[in-house]
Design an enzyme around this catalytic site. Structure first.
Site, PDB file in Angstrom:
ATOM      1  N   GLN A   1       0.663  -1.178  -0.064  1.00 17.41           N
ATOM      2  CA  GLN A   1       0.008  -0.089   0.026  1.00 17.41           C
ATOM      3  C   GLN A   1       0.687   1.199  -0.167  1.00 17.41           C
ATOM      4  O   GLN A   1       0.608   2.138  -0.513  1.00 17.41           O
ATOM      5  CB  GLN A   1      -0.794  -0.051   1.455  1.00 17.41           C
ATOM      6  CG  GLN A   1      -2.165   1.104   1.203  1.00 17.41           C
ATOM      7  CD  GLN A   1      -3.275   0.263   0.197  1.00 17.41           C
ATOM      8  OE1 GLN A   1      -3.592  -0.540   0.459  1.00 17.41           O
ATOM      9  NE2 GLN A   1      -3.673   1.252  -0.372  1.00 17.41           N
TER      10      GLN A   1
ATOM     11  N   ASP B   1     -12.061  -3.464   1.909  1.00 15.11           N
ATOM     12  CA  ASP B   1     -11.355  -4.434   1.194  1.00 15.11           C
ATOM     13  C   ASP B   1     -12.222  -5.696   1.259  1.00 15.11           C
ATOM     14  O   ASP B   1     -13.416  -5.593   1.375  1.00 15.11           O
ATOM     15  CB  ASP B   1      -9.859  -4.461   1.783  1.00 15.11           C
ATOM     16  CG  ASP B   1      -8.882  -5.475   1.074  1.00 15.11           C
ATOM     17  OD1 ASP B   1      -8.180  -4.836   0.247  1.00 15.11           O
ATOM     18  OD2 ASP B   1      -8.918  -6.610   1.235  1.00 15.11           O
TER      19      ASP B   1
ATOM     20  N   LYS C   1      -2.946  -0.662   6.758  1.00 18.21           N
ATOM     21  CA  LYS C   1      -3.808  -1.818   6.324  1.00 18.21           C
ATOM     22  C   LYS C   1      -4.348  -2.265   7.752  1.00 18.21           C
ATOM     23  O   LYS C   1      -3.618  -2.076   8.584  1.00 18.21           O
ATOM     24  CB  LYS C   1      -2.935  -2.849   5.318  1.00 18.21           C
ATOM     25  CG  LYS C   1      -4.125  -3.345   4.592  1.00 18.21           C
ATOM     26  CD  LYS C   1      -4.552  -3.124   3.437  1.00 18.21           C
ATOM     27  CE  LYS C   1      -5.755  -3.697   2.882  1.00 18.21           C
ATOM     28  NZ  LYS C   1      -6.177  -3.184   1.518  1.00 18.21           N
TER      29      LYS C   1
HETATM   30  P1  NDP Z   1     -14.918  -8.375  -2.209  1.00 21.91           P
HETATM   31  O1  NDP Z   1     -15.241  -9.127  -0.705  1.00 21.91           O
HETATM   32  O2  NDP Z   1     -15.849  -7.705  -2.417  1.00 21.91           O
HETATM   33  O3  NDP Z   1     -14.945  -9.613  -3.275  1.00 21.91           O
HETATM   34  C1  NDP Z   1     -13.803 -10.571  -2.872  1.00 21.91           C
HETATM   35  C2  NDP Z   1     -14.247 -11.734  -4.176  1.00 21.91           C
HETATM   36  O4  NDP Z   1     -13.035 -12.623  -4.236  1.00 21.91           O
HETATM   37  C3  NDP Z   1     -15.466 -12.603  -3.800  1.00 21.91           C
HETATM   38  O5  NDP Z   1     -15.928 -13.026  -4.818  1.00 21.91           O
HETATM   39  C4  NDP Z   1     -14.742 -13.777  -3.101  1.00 21.91           C
HETATM   40  O6  NDP Z   1     -15.667 -14.971  -3.106  1.00 21.91           O
HETATM   41  C5  NDP Z   1     -13.737 -13.866  -3.657  1.00 21.91           C
HETATM   42  N1  NDP Z   1     -12.496 -14.387  -2.796  1.00 21.91           N
HETATM   43  C6  NDP Z   1     -12.033 -13.995  -1.588  1.00 21.91           C
HETATM   44  N2  NDP Z   1     -11.151 -14.976  -1.252  1.00 21.91           N
HETATM   45  C7  NDP Z   1     -11.048 -15.853  -2.214  1.00 21.91           C
HETATM   46  C8  NDP Z   1     -10.397 -17.260  -2.059  1.00 21.91           C
HETATM   47  N3  NDP Z   1      -9.602 -17.412  -1.070  1.00 21.91           N
HETATM   48  N4  NDP Z   1     -10.419 -17.950  -3.251  1.00 21.91           N
HETATM   49  C9  NDP Z   1     -11.341 -17.668  -4.083  1.00 21.91           C
HETATM   50  N5  NDP Z   1     -12.115 -16.405  -4.161  1.00 21.91           N
HETATM   51  C10 NDP Z   1     -11.801 -15.680  -3.020  1.00 21.91           C
HETATM   52  O7  NDP Z   1     -13.276  -7.960  -2.097  1.00 21.91           O
HETATM   53  P2  NDP Z   1     -12.962  -6.740  -2.898  1.00 21.91           P
HETATM   54  O8  NDP Z   1     -13.476  -6.891  -4.394  1.00 21.91           O
HETATM   55  O9  NDP Z   1     -12.936  -5.377  -2.378  1.00 21.91           O
HETATM   56  O10 NDP Z   1     -11.344  -7.136  -3.069  1.00 21.91           O
HETATM   57  C11 NDP Z   1     -10.652  -8.252  -3.970  1.00 21.91           C
HETATM   58  C12 NDP Z   1      -9.377  -8.004  -4.284  1.00 21.91           C
HETATM   59  O11 NDP Z   1      -9.063  -6.707  -4.623  1.00 21.91           O
HETATM   60  C13 NDP Z   1      -8.459  -8.063  -2.740  1.00 21.91           C
HETATM   61  O12 NDP Z   1      -7.313  -8.753  -2.995  1.00 21.91           O
HETATM   62  C14 NDP Z   1      -8.374  -6.564  -2.481  1.00 21.91           C
HETATM   63  O13 NDP Z   1      -7.254  -6.467  -1.410  1.00 21.91           O
HETATM   64  C15 NDP Z   1      -8.331  -5.750  -3.735  1.00 21.91           C
HETATM   65  N6  NDP Z   1      -8.387  -4.434  -3.676  1.00 21.91           N
HETATM   66  C16 NDP Z   1      -9.550  -3.943  -3.321  1.00 21.91           C
HETATM   67  C17 NDP Z   1      -9.897  -2.577  -3.487  1.00 21.91           C
HETATM   68  C18 NDP Z   1     -11.175  -1.915  -3.209  1.00 21.91           C
HETATM   69  O14 NDP Z   1     -11.359  -0.827  -3.415  1.00 21.91           O
HETATM   70  N7  NDP Z   1     -12.051  -2.685  -2.660  1.00 21.91           N
HETATM   71  C19 NDP Z   1      -8.755  -1.777  -3.802  1.00 21.91           C
HETATM   72  C20 NDP Z   1      -7.697  -2.219  -4.113  1.00 21.91           C
HETATM   73  C21 NDP Z   1      -7.488  -3.616  -4.176  1.00 21.91           C
HETATM   74  P3  NDP Z   1     -16.379 -15.191  -1.678  1.00 21.91           P
HETATM   75  O15 NDP Z   1     -17.548 -14.387  -1.656  1.00 21.91           O
HETATM   76  O16 NDP Z   1     -17.017 -16.709  -1.803  1.00 21.91           O
HETATM   77  O17 NDP Z   1     -15.427 -15.269  -0.426  1.00 21.91           O
END
Ligand code: NDP
Length: 444
Positions: free
Chosen positions: A110, A165, A125
């Site tokens: 970050q 996140d 974080k």
């Molecule tokens: P969400 O919680 O909205 O979505 C996460 C998604 O990833 C869900 O579909 C979840 O499935 C899936 N997921 C999580 N863990 C696993 C796993 N171990 N194996 C397979 N699928 C998995 O999170 P975000 O979309 O906010 O974040 C996603 C990524 O983006 C993260 O790495 C986060 O750090 C990064 N990020 C997010 C930002 C943001 O603005 N939100 C900014 C910058 C980076 P399920 O529902 O089944 O758990």
């Protein structure tokens, strides 16, 4: 031994149980050798040793009561990693896998991501091993209130500004903000990702996914290419994934697959995003529902198979280490040409090496997913100025920031003799500003 290698070795010795932190540090530090070689004064000032050690790591207990009256206890974390260029800024993750190693890897990344945005924000974080999945709204609210009852004393609009996140979306931010306001008696920009009715910014929800696609679009444009008509894979079906799909489709791409942690859906006719939004954003359901509702779509248990689908562009948007060497080999064999990381550290180090040696344009997370935090900083600016910008205004700023980051890392890679290596370019470009600020501020 090179200064960088010594610092990495010491980091592993001092933090033996933190594999994700080691992985992120290895990726970052190895790319910094060219800039460190040009600045021997860094070693005398122990700059790298200070850079990889958080300024502060706060660990706390989060007790709460579930709907059956049972007392539950989770772990809470906030790592305030580096404030050289601005207040700590970085999301909170609620997921059972969260531990100190994961929070530190995310915090270290970050710092450089925030620097790359060009905005005055430091790196931090946090999160908890709490799993919001399957919990009622009332349970999530009680957990968030307990979490903030400890966190409030460490955060503030000028000190540390958390955001969302994995597992922390608009609902959780609302409950966290409500409790902060209740304890501190102030309505300030202490959290970003707030609802539009209480200080949020337009485009924040869409920002990480849109920003990712803006960067891919710019990388393609520089190669005389466009997203129009391209086949795209997007992993995950959360906040980042949904809005990456939305923007990619708006630019003419055909997104054929998405997943959640149970399995993936393949829709050869192109994903119907309104169905995904209904399932994920409104019903908080599972992606397998999609195949029941859309004729011709297939559901497959398990996530890994998604990377065996032929595509031009792959956008991993779920979590760390989704693409390992085997998945990278499959993608390359099937003709992938661009990989843009929406999630944090979704590709393993050997996966990255394979993409780079195959000539795939690889856009690393700290640059490609910086749109979320950049728009959070725009939300902070609006809060401080008591202003509210239009969707078009924020979106235009986001696009300018993402194309700016692309050219900044591309320029740094060229300047330091590693043209086309955006991992090194992003690390060097982000680090240069932080190093400069740390050197100017003395040994602190
Ligand atoms: P969400 O919680 O909205 O979505 C996460 C998604 O990833 C869900 O579909 C979840 O499935 C899936 N997921 C999580 N863990 C696993 C796993 N171990 N194996 C397979 N699928 C998995 O999170 P975000 O979309 O906010 O974040 C996603 C990524 O983006 C993260 O790495 C986060 O750090 C990064 N990020 C997010 C930002 C943001 O603005 N939100 C900014 C910058 C980076 P399920 O529902 O089944 O758990």
């Amino acid at each position: 031994m090179h200064y960088v290698d010594r610092v990495l070795r010491e980091l592993i010795e001092k933090n033996p149980q933190e594999p994700e932190f080691h992985q992120a540090a290895r990726e970052i530090l190895s790319g910094l050798k060219p800039i460190v070689d040009r600045h021997p004064e860094y070693e005398n000032a122990a700059l790298l040793e200070r850079f990889v050690e958080p300024e502060r790591a706060i660990l706390f207990r989060v007790p709460w009561v579930d709907d059956r009256g049972v007392v539950r206890v989770n772990k809470g974390y906030r790592v305030q990693f580096n404030s050289a260029i601005g207040p700590y800024k970085g999301g909170l993750r609620f997921h059972p896998s969260v531990n100190l190693s994961i929070v530190k890897f995310l915090g270290l990344e970050q710092i450089l991501k925030n620097s790359l945005t060009g905005l005055p924000i430091g790196g931090g974080k946090g999160g908890s091993d709490f799993d919001p999945k399957g919990k009622s709204d009332a349970e999530v609210m009680r957990f968030c209130q307990s979490f903030m009852t400890e966190l409030y004393r460490h955060v503030g609009q000028d000190t540390d500004v958390p955001a969302g996140d994995i597992g922390v979306g608009g609902r959780e931010i609302g409950y966290l903000f409500g409790q902060y306001k209740r304890i501190c008696g102030e309505h300030t920009g202490v959290l970003t990702g707030r609802g539009l009715s209480y200080g949020g910014s337009l485009v924040r929800k869409e920002a990480t996914g849109y920003g990712l696609v803006y960067m891919v679009e710019e990388a393609m444009k520089c190669r005389g290419d466009t997203l129009d008509g391209k086949t795209v894979l997007v992993s995950g079906s959360g906040n980042v994934a949904i809005y990456a799909v939305e923007k990619a489709q708006a630019l003419g791409a055909k997104v054929v697959a998405m997943y959640d942690s149970d399995g993936y859906v393949y829709d050869k006719n192109g994903i119907k995003l309104n169905v995904v939004k209904q399932i994920k954003e409104i019903e908080r359901g599972r992606i397998k529902e999609y195949a029941k509702r859309v004729a011709g779509a297939e559901y497959h248990e398990g996530c890994g198979g998604i990377w065996n689908i032929p595509c031009d562009v792959a956008l991993p948007c779920a979590t760390q280490n989704e693409i390992d060497a085997t998945s990278a080999e499959l993608l390359i064999k099937n003709g992938v040409r661009y990989v843009g990381e929406g999630a944090n550290m979704p590709t393993t180090l050997d996966g990255i090496a394979l993409f780079q040696s195959a000539g795939v344009v690889f856009l690393p997370a700290k640059a490609a997913n910086a749109g979320g935090v950049a728009t959070s900083a725009l939300e902070m600016a609006q809060s401080s100025g008591r202003m509210f910008w239009s969707f078009e205004e924020v979106d235009a700023k986001l696009k300018a920031i993402m194309t700016g980051i692309y050219h900044n890392m591309d320029g740094a890679a060229r300047e330091y003799g590693c043209e086309g290596n955006y991992v090194a370019g992003a690390n060097i470009a982000g680090f240069a500003k932080v190093a400069d600020a740390m050197m100017a501020q003395g040994i602190v």
